[in-house]
Write a protein that holds these residues in place. Sequence first.
Motif, PDB file in Angstrom:
ATOM      1  N   THR A  37     -13.155  -3.339  -2.309  1.00  0.00           N
ATOM      2  CA  THR A  37     -13.132  -2.093  -1.808  1.00  0.00           C
ATOM      3  C   THR A  37     -12.841  -0.967  -1.238  1.00  0.00           C
ATOM      4  O   THR A  37     -13.301  -1.186  -0.069  1.00  0.00           O
ATOM      5  CB  THR A  37     -14.228  -1.114  -3.237  1.00  0.00           C
ATOM      6  OG1 THR A  37     -15.809  -1.493  -1.878  1.00  0.00           O
ATOM      7  CG2 THR A  37     -14.157  -2.051  -4.343  1.00  0.00           C
ATOM      8  N   LYS A  38     -12.194   0.154  -1.063  1.00  0.00           N
ATOM      9  CA  LYS A  38     -11.712   1.284  -0.524  1.00  0.00           C
ATOM     10  C   LYS A  38     -13.519   2.310  -0.021  1.00  0.00           C
ATOM     11  O   LYS A  38     -13.403   3.054  -1.477  1.00  0.00           O
ATOM     12  CB  LYS A  38     -10.398   1.865  -0.667  1.00  0.00           C
ATOM     13  CG  LYS A  38      -9.182   1.201  -0.760  1.00  0.00           C
ATOM     14  CD  LYS A  38      -7.975   1.799  -1.118  1.00  0.00           C
ATOM     15  CE  LYS A  38      -7.141   0.780  -0.856  1.00  0.00           C
ATOM     16  NZ  LYS A  38      -6.074   1.634  -1.500  1.00  0.00           N
ATOM     17  N   PRO A  39     -13.266   3.340   0.379  1.00  0.00           N
ATOM     18  CA  PRO A  39     -13.453   2.399   1.621  1.00  0.00           C
ATOM     19  C   PRO A  39     -13.860   1.183   2.553  1.00  0.00           C
ATOM     20  O   PRO A  39     -14.554   0.694   1.814  1.00  0.00           O
ATOM     21  CB  PRO A  39     -13.571   4.145   3.217  1.00  0.00           C
ATOM     22  CG  PRO A  39     -15.252   4.489   2.189  1.00  0.00           C
ATOM     23  CD  PRO A  39     -14.842   3.775   0.168  1.00  0.00           C
ATOM     24  N   PHE A  40     -13.083   0.729   3.368  1.00  0.00           N
ATOM     25  CA  PHE A  40     -13.387  -0.180   4.314  1.00  0.00           C
ATOM     26  C   PHE A  40     -13.208  -0.566   5.699  1.00  0.00           C
ATOM     27  O   PHE A  40     -12.647   0.497   6.069  1.00  0.00           O
ATOM     28  CB  PHE A  40     -12.485  -1.469   3.285  1.00  0.00           C
ATOM     29  CG  PHE A  40     -11.209  -1.081   3.541  1.00  0.00           C
ATOM     30  CD1 PHE A  40     -10.355  -2.167   4.522  1.00  0.00           C
ATOM     31  CD2 PHE A  40     -10.557  -0.880   2.796  1.00  0.00           C
ATOM     32  CE1 PHE A  40      -9.401  -1.421   5.375  1.00  0.00           C
ATOM     33  CE2 PHE A  40      -8.808  -0.827   3.515  1.00  0.00           C
ATOM     34  CZ  PHE A  40      -8.057  -1.005   4.555  1.00  0.00           C
ATOM     35  N   LEU A  54      -7.052  -5.060  -2.271  1.00  0.00           N
ATOM     36  CA  LEU A  54      -7.670  -3.457  -1.950  1.00  0.00           C
ATOM     37  C   LEU A  54      -7.500  -2.459  -2.652  1.00  0.00           C
ATOM     38  O   LEU A  54      -6.201  -1.741  -3.098  1.00  0.00           O
ATOM     39  CB  LEU A  54      -7.042  -3.043  -0.566  1.00  0.00           C
ATOM     40  CG  LEU A  54      -6.634  -4.266   0.649  1.00  0.00           C
ATOM     41  CD1 LEU A  54      -5.639  -4.074   1.831  1.00  0.00           C
ATOM     42  CD2 LEU A  54      -8.070  -5.084   1.192  1.00  0.00           C
ATOM     43  N   THR A  55      -8.685  -2.289  -3.009  1.00  0.00           N
ATOM     44  CA  THR A  55      -8.756  -0.549  -4.090  1.00  0.00           C
ATOM     45  C   THR A  55      -9.841  -0.120  -4.568  1.00  0.00           C
ATOM     46  O   THR A  55     -10.895  -0.296  -3.853  1.00  0.00           O
ATOM     47  CB  THR A  55      -8.054  -1.283  -5.726  1.00  0.00           C
ATOM     48  OG1 THR A  55      -8.537  -0.304  -6.748  1.00  0.00           O
ATOM     49  CG2 THR A  55      -9.617  -2.536  -5.498  1.00  0.00           C
ATOM     50  N   ALA A  56      -9.536   1.383  -4.056  1.00  0.00           N
ATOM     51  CA  ALA A  56     -10.506   2.464  -4.844  1.00  0.00           C
ATOM     52  C   ALA A  56     -11.477   1.643  -6.063  1.00  0.00           C
ATOM     53  O   ALA A  56     -12.204   2.050  -6.564  1.00  0.00           O
ATOM     54  CB  ALA A  56      -9.973   3.420  -4.691  1.00  0.00           C
ATOM     55  N   ILE A 100      -3.342   4.637   4.984  1.00  0.00           N
ATOM     56  CA  ILE A 100      -4.257   3.385   5.443  1.00  0.00           C
ATOM     57  C   ILE A 100      -3.192   1.981   5.531  1.00  0.00           C
ATOM     58  O   ILE A 100      -3.688   1.666   5.935  1.00  0.00           O
ATOM     59  CB  ILE A 100      -4.463   3.427   3.697  1.00  0.00           C
ATOM     60  CG1 ILE A 100      -5.831   4.135   3.198  1.00  0.00           C
ATOM     61  CG2 ILE A 100      -5.045   1.795   3.244  1.00  0.00           C
ATOM     62  CD1 ILE A 100      -5.773   3.875   2.127  1.00  0.00           C
ATOM     63  N   GLU A 124       0.730  -1.031  -0.094  1.00  0.00           N
ATOM     64  CA  GLU A 124      -0.214  -0.425   0.288  1.00  0.00           C
ATOM     65  C   GLU A 124       0.994   1.694   0.009  1.00  0.00           C
ATOM     66  O   GLU A 124       1.437   1.032   0.849  1.00  0.00           O
ATOM     67  CB  GLU A 124      -0.838   0.077   1.777  1.00  0.00           C
ATOM     68  CG  GLU A 124      -1.512   1.124   1.698  1.00  0.00           C
ATOM     69  CD  GLU A 124      -2.453   1.928   0.049  1.00  0.00           C
ATOM     70  OE1 GLU A 124      -2.455   2.746  -0.080  1.00  0.00           O
ATOM     71  OE2 GLU A 124      -3.632   0.755  -0.045  1.00  0.00           O
ATOM     72  N   ASP A 139      -3.026  -2.855  -2.906  1.00  0.00           N
ATOM     73  CA  ASP A 139      -3.174  -2.108  -3.414  1.00  0.00           C
ATOM     74  C   ASP A 139      -2.771  -2.168  -5.129  1.00  0.00           C
ATOM     75  O   ASP A 139      -1.870  -2.602  -5.388  1.00  0.00           O
ATOM     76  CB  ASP A 139      -2.464  -1.178  -3.052  1.00  0.00           C
ATOM     77  CG  ASP A 139      -3.570  -0.106  -3.500  1.00  0.00           C
ATOM     78  OD1 ASP A 139      -4.422  -0.573  -3.837  1.00  0.00           O
ATOM     79  OD2 ASP A 139      -3.025   1.330  -2.857  1.00  0.00           O
TER      80      ASP A 139
END
Length: 219
Positions: A101-104, A79-81, A13, A8, A52
């Motif tokens: 997906t972010k936010p989490f 983990l990604t937007a 984060i 990340e 990420d």
Amino acid sequence: MNRILIVEDEHRIATFIEKGLRANGFSTFVAADGDQALASAFGRDFDLILLDIGLPGRDGFTVLRALREAQVSTPVIVLTARDSVQDTVAGLEGGADDWMTKPFRFEELLARVRLRLRGASRAPEATLLRSGDLTLDLRTRRARAGDRTVDLTAREFVLLELFLRHPGQVLSREQILSHVWGYDFDPGSNIVDVYVRALRRKLGDGCVETVRGMGYRLP
């Protein structure tokens, strides 16, 4: 102790995830770009990788493809937007084991981490947490105080689970906020005090102790 590689590039984060995982007994290592991620994954043994997609240099898709082409079978949670169906499908078909997906919320990430590690090791995990006459069933999501069954909201459940996993340990408001409410929490909020009072009303005044100037703990 399970070792987790956190890939990340956003420091806030990465720190949030690292603190939460370490508080739950995991060993962590952070890589801030794709090249460092690959060097770490190839050079050390990890039980899980949190990856990420939007990384400097090589992006997460490239890192994932390189890992799978090199026959690295370590479970990967992306983990990604990015939340498009196309990206999700590309990630899963490219070798990812899960996609968030972010936010989490940290509690969801922690549940997915445990699920992937359990699947990899086939080691059963305790589903009943207990302290004194207080119990919490993680499968049915029910709490009991003595002979009483207690209904909890989703957030109360996560807060109680946090205390039961760290009996006797003083947890600061910041630790509780980051774990239960995620990395977008307001540090000036009194929401922790509100929820602790709610637990006391439902479970008894002595269920959570206030440690003045430090935080709260389960006695």
